[in-house]
Enzyme design. Structure first.
Site, PDB file in Angstrom:
ATOM      1  N   HIS A   1      24.531  55.704  67.690  1.00  0.00           N
ATOM      2  CA  HIS A   1      23.091  56.361  67.650  1.00  0.00           C
ATOM      3  C   HIS A   1      22.220  55.187  67.618  1.00  0.00           C
ATOM      4  O   HIS A   1      21.134  55.262  68.052  1.00  0.00           O
ATOM      5  CB  HIS A   1      23.061  57.048  66.294  1.00  0.00           C
ATOM      6  CG  HIS A   1      23.718  58.346  66.123  1.00  0.00           C
ATOM      7  ND1 HIS A   1      24.491  58.593  65.097  1.00  0.00           N
ATOM      8  CD2 HIS A   1      23.881  59.381  66.772  1.00  0.00           C
ATOM      9  CE1 HIS A   1      25.056  59.897  65.423  1.00  0.00           C
ATOM     10  NE2 HIS A   1      24.724  60.324  66.590  1.00  0.00           N
TER      11      HIS A   1
ATOM     12  N   LYS B   1      24.448  75.031  58.196  1.00  0.00           N
ATOM     13  CA  LYS B   1      25.297  73.827  58.263  1.00  0.00           C
ATOM     14  C   LYS B   1      25.003  73.192  57.298  1.00  0.00           C
ATOM     15  O   LYS B   1      23.889  72.749  56.798  1.00  0.00           O
ATOM     16  CB  LYS B   1      25.283  73.182  59.677  1.00  0.00           C
ATOM     17  CG  LYS B   1      26.035  73.789  60.733  1.00  0.00           C
ATOM     18  CD  LYS B   1      25.672  73.118  62.226  1.00  0.00           C
ATOM     19  CE  LYS B   1      26.821  72.098  62.310  1.00  0.00           C
ATOM     20  NZ  LYS B   1      26.641  71.394  63.537  1.00  0.00           N
TER      21      LYS B   1
END
Length: 162
Positions: free
Chosen positions: A17, A41
């Site tokens: 990332h 989630k």
């Protein structure tokens, strides 16, 4: 001023990332790393923890800021007058997954998606895989910044802070 968003769950934020953020930061005046929250989630890291960890990891990048959003990403872009999304690609599998979303975002909000290839050293790295390997006692230090690795170890040991 050109601005772009890099969206993701970032649970946790990996060196892969970070690599894409660095590359994108060099292309835009402002880059917003946006933790997109899916209320259905539950992550290993809480959203506030993810925001804190990303801010710390990107503190040396002056044109990068960190934010969060729940809902359609195009609504975030409209609300913040941003017209570009940056997505990192590890493989053709990522491209096949991302392409329909990029086309939908363009249709919904005239938003352009820019794809950046990750460093080959991180092409196999995903947050999910990092968590799985770490939970099973594997060494994930090459894939995380030291402060994120320490926090991951603490969480897996049943602690919430380091």
């Amino acid at each position: 001023m050109t601005s772009a968003v890099i969206p993701g769950s970032f649970d946790p934020f990996t060196r892969g990332h970070r690599y894409v953020v660095e590359r994108a930061a060099a292309c835009f005046d402002e880059l917003v790393v946006t933790v997109v929250v899916n209320p259905n989630k539950r992550g290993l890291f809480s959203v506030p923890e993810r925001l804190e960890l990303i801010r710390e990891d990107c503190a040396d990048l002056p044109n990068v800021r960190v934010d969060q959003w729940t809902g359609l990403l195009v609504d975030y872009l409209r609300e913040n007058a941003i017209h570009s999304i940056v997505k990192g690609l590890r493989s053709s599998v990522d491209f096949d997954y991302e392409l329909p979303m990029a086309q939908m975002n363009r249709e919904l909000a005239d938003v352009e998606t820019v794809f950046l290839l990750t460093d080959p050293r991180f092409a196999h790295v995903s947050s999910s895989l990092v968590k799985e390997v770490a939970k099973l006692g594997g060494d994930v230090t090459p894939f995380l910044s030291p402060h994120i690795h320490r926090r991951l170890e603490a969480i897996l040991a049943g602690e919430r802070s380091v």
